[in-house]
Motif scaffolding. Sequence first.
Motif, mmCIF file in Angstrom:
data_model
loop_
_atom_site.group_PDB
_atom_site.id
_atom_site.type_symbol
_atom_site.label_atom_id
_atom_site.label_comp_id
_atom_site.label_asym_id
_atom_site.label_seq_id
_atom_site.Cartn_x
_atom_site.Cartn_y
_atom_site.Cartn_z
ATOM 1 N N ILE A 181 1.212 -13.533 -1.668
ATOM 2 C CA ILE A 181 0.862 -12.118 -1.777
ATOM 3 C C ILE A 181 1.622 -11.450 -2.916
ATOM 4 O O ILE A 181 1.050 -10.667 -3.688
ATOM 5 C CB ILE A 181 1.138 -11.398 -0.445
ATOM 6 N N PHE A 182 2.901 -11.770 -3.040
ATOM 7 C CA PHE A 182 3.729 -11.129 -4.064
ATOM 8 C C PHE A 182 3.832 -11.958 -5.340
ATOM 9 O O PHE A 182 4.610 -11.600 -6.231
ATOM 10 C CB PHE A 182 5.133 -10.869 -3.511
ATOM 11 N N ALA A 183 3.059 -13.045 -5.442
ATOM 12 C CA ALA A 183 3.085 -13.926 -6.612
ATOM 13 C C ALA A 183 4.515 -14.337 -6.939
ATOM 14 O O ALA A 183 4.939 -14.315 -8.098
ATOM 15 C CB ALA A 183 2.434 -13.239 -7.820
ATOM 16 N N TRP A 184 5.245 -14.707 -5.910
ATOM 17 C CA TRP A 184 6.640 -15.116 -6.079
ATOM 18 C C TRP A 184 6.698 -16.621 -6.367
ATOM 19 O O TRP A 184 6.217 -17.430 -5.587
ATOM 20 C CB TRP A 184 7.429 -14.785 -4.817
ATOM 21 N N PRO A 185 7.272 -17.034 -7.489
ATOM 22 C CA PRO A 185 7.217 -18.452 -7.904
ATOM 23 C C PRO A 185 8.243 -19.320 -7.186
ATOM 24 O O PRO A 185 9.168 -19.858 -7.800
ATOM 25 C CB PRO A 185 7.513 -18.367 -9.409
ATOM 26 N N GLY A 186 8.087 -19.493 -5.877
ATOM 27 C CA GLY A 186 9.042 -20.272 -5.102
ATOM 28 C C GLY A 186 8.501 -21.631 -4.712
ATOM 29 O O GLY A 186 7.436 -22.072 -5.161
ATOM 30 N N MET A 187 9.236 -22.305 -3.827
ATOM 31 C CA MET A 187 8.877 -23.657 -3.423
ATOM 32 C C MET A 187 7.711 -23.683 -2.438
ATOM 33 O O MET A 187 7.030 -24.700 -2.326
ATOM 34 C CB MET A 187 10.093 -24.347 -2.804
ATOM 35 N N LEU A 215 0.818 -1.214 0.000
ATOM 36 C CA LEU A 215 0.000 0.000 0.000
ATOM 37 C C LEU A 215 0.852 1.264 0.000
ATOM 38 O O LEU A 215 0.553 2.244 -0.708
ATOM 39 C CB LEU A 215 -0.935 -0.002 1.213
ATOM 40 N N ILE A 216 1.936 1.251 0.771
ATOM 41 C CA ILE A 216 2.753 2.464 0.909
ATOM 42 C C ILE A 216 3.697 2.632 -0.272
ATOM 43 O O ILE A 216 3.719 3.681 -0.928
ATOM 44 C CB ILE A 216 3.552 2.424 2.230
ATOM 45 N N PHE A 217 4.503 1.603 -0.568
ATOM 46 C CA PHE A 217 5.602 1.758 -1.529
ATOM 47 C C PHE A 217 5.216 1.402 -2.959
ATOM 48 O O PHE A 217 5.901 1.827 -3.898
ATOM 49 C CB PHE A 217 6.797 0.897 -1.101
ATOM 50 N N SER A 218 4.138 0.649 -3.143
ATOM 51 C CA SER A 218 3.732 0.281 -4.503
ATOM 52 C C SER A 218 2.527 1.082 -4.978
ATOM 53 O O SER A 218 2.530 1.621 -6.089
ATOM 54 C CB SER A 218 3.418 -1.221 -4.572
ATOM 55 N N VAL A 219 1.503 1.157 -4.130
ATOM 56 C CA VAL A 219 0.265 1.821 -4.554
ATOM 57 C C VAL A 219 0.392 3.341 -4.452
ATOM 58 O O VAL A 219 0.127 4.072 -5.420
ATOM 59 C CB VAL A 219 -0.928 1.320 -3.715
ATOM 60 N N GLN A 220 0.794 3.852 -3.293
ATOM 61 C CA GLN A 220 0.836 5.299 -3.087
ATOM 62 C C GLN A 220 2.087 5.949 -3.677
ATOM 63 O O GLN A 220 1.997 6.981 -4.342
ATOM 64 C CB GLN A 220 0.741 5.613 -1.593
ATOM 65 N N LEU A 224 6.981 3.064 -6.050
ATOM 66 C CA LEU A 224 8.429 2.869 -6.082
ATOM 67 C C LEU A 224 8.813 1.455 -6.499
ATOM 68 O O LEU A 224 9.838 1.262 -7.157
ATOM 69 C CB LEU A 224 9.033 3.174 -4.706
ATOM 70 N N PHE A 225 8.005 0.473 -6.120
ATOM 71 C CA PHE A 225 8.351 -0.920 -6.384
ATOM 72 C C PHE A 225 7.168 -1.639 -7.011
ATOM 73 O O PHE A 225 6.018 -1.252 -6.795
ATOM 74 C CB PHE A 225 8.746 -1.630 -5.084
ATOM 75 N N PRO A 226 7.436 -2.706 -7.790
ATOM 76 C CA PRO A 226 6.333 -3.499 -8.368
ATOM 77 C C PRO A 226 5.514 -4.184 -7.283
ATOM 78 O O PRO A 226 6.013 -4.483 -6.197
ATOM 79 C CB PRO A 226 7.063 -4.528 -9.248
ATOM 80 N N VAL A 227 4.264 -4.433 -7.618
ATOM 81 C CA VAL A 227 3.363 -5.059 -6.649
ATOM 82 C C VAL A 227 3.656 -6.545 -6.501
ATOM 83 O O VAL A 227 3.644 -7.082 -5.391
ATOM 84 C CB VAL A 227 1.898 -4.838 -7.065
ATOM 85 N N SER A 228 3.946 -7.220 -7.595
ATOM 86 C CA SER A 228 4.099 -8.672 -7.539
ATOM 87 C C SER A 228 4.981 -9.146 -8.682
ATOM 88 O O SER A 228 5.371 -8.376 -9.556
ATOM 89 C CB SER A 228 2.724 -9.363 -7.613
ATOM 90 N N GLY A 229 5.265 -10.452 -8.655
ATOM 91 C CA GLY A 229 6.052 -11.067 -9.707
ATOM 92 C C GLY A 229 7.529 -11.135 -9.369
ATOM 93 O O GLY A 229 8.006 -10.534 -8.405
ATOM 94 N N HIS A 268 11.710 -6.107 -7.885
ATOM 95 C CA HIS A 268 10.684 -7.072 -7.479
ATOM 96 C C HIS A 268 11.056 -7.790 -6.183
ATOM 97 O O HIS A 268 10.181 -8.311 -5.492
ATOM 98 C CB HIS A 268 10.475 -8.119 -8.576
ATOM 99 N N LEU A 269 12.340 -7.811 -5.861
ATOM 100 C CA LEU A 269 12.812 -8.587 -4.715
ATOM 101 C C LEU A 269 12.742 -7.813 -3.408
ATOM 102 O O LEU A 269 12.681 -8.429 -2.336
ATOM 103 C CB LEU A 269 14.256 -9.035 -4.983
ATOM 104 N N ILE A 270 12.719 -6.488 -3.465
ATOM 105 C CA ILE A 270 12.897 -5.675 -2.250
ATOM 106 C C ILE A 270 11.755 -5.879 -1.255
ATOM 107 O O ILE A 270 11.989 -6.180 -0.079
ATOM 108 C CB ILE A 270 13.028 -4.192 -2.644
ATOM 109 N N LEU A 271 10.525 -5.708 -1.677
ATOM 110 C CA LEU A 271 9.402 -5.804 -0.743
ATOM 111 C C LEU A 271 9.236 -7.204 -0.155
ATOM 112 O O LEU A 271 9.037 -7.337 1.060
ATOM 113 C CB LEU A 271 8.112 -5.339 -1.417
ATOM 114 N N PRO A 272 9.296 -8.279 -0.957
ATOM 115 C CA PRO A 272 9.220 -9.613 -0.334
ATOM 116 C C PRO A 272 10.361 -9.885 0.639
ATOM 117 O O PRO A 272 10.155 -10.511 1.679
ATOM 118 C CB PRO A 272 9.281 -10.569 -1.539
#
Length: 305
Positions: A251-257, A152-157, A160-165, A171-175
């Motif tokens: 939440i971040f649609a991160w394709p991990g294990m 909400l703070i860094f992606s929407v408002q 600064l950073f992508p929401v997901s993926g 893309h790595l910072i917020l997760p």
Amino acid sequence: MKNYIFKSVLQLIPLLLLISLIVFLLVHVSGDPVALMLPENATEADRIALSAALGLDQPVYVQFYRFMSGIVQGDFRNSFRYHQQALPIVLERLPASLELSIASILVAILISFPLGILSALKRNSVWDIVITGFSVLGKAAPNFWVAIMLILIFSVQMSLFPVSGRGGFAHLILPAITLGSGLAAKLTRLIRSNLLEVLSQDYVRTARSKGLSETVVVCKHALRNSLLPVVTVIAMDLSGLLGGSLITETIFAWPGMGQLIIQAVNTKDMAIVQAAVFVISIIVVICNLFADILYRYLDPRIKYN
């Protein structure tokens, strides 16, 4: 030290055999795998055919022998959901999980070390109270809430950073912050308590009496000797970050294990579960071995026979 490493590697063989046995038993303790895979309207002929195809109509020791033979060849059988070998599917997701886990640990280290040292040096001061309060808050805050607030703070408002993926570094910072914040809170309190204990030792007072600067006393003499529990916690938490970051990955649609394991559990795809548990177990064993080696570097008094 070389002899210890060599013996530790040899000891991995029976450990991996035990892990293989546990992974093999996962299929049997979770219920009848054939009944779990077949739909409700399946006939007895379908059950017999699937049981024969999976080799589950054989005695348990024969199944275990075939399972171990497959592991040696890297074969965990086919995933009935993806219709291909299970191990390559897991290994395909492994780099994303490792990337996120290592980034989370780096975030935790960058946050916890300065705050933990400052809190110990400014004991019972305003700094100490504020840092301790934020540590408690960071440990109590659930990951999903932290992730939503960051989005909400860094992606929407602020955009600064992508929401997901998973893409570039952005893309790595917020997760990584989401996962690293909880570990940072734990490490901050651990560093503070261990450093306070070490600072009261006689050799630290001797170093100060020699006229050494406070930076040298803290960084060279005190901090190094207080890091053994910190290394242990990081090594233990790596396995949790690898397989337990489901909420953050979702939440971040991160394709991990994490996502892969939960999807496999929900769909009763035991080949994926077995391969994932085996891979994570090997990584945990390797991390513990590196932790033992790092103990010797941090404290030369530790001797491995």
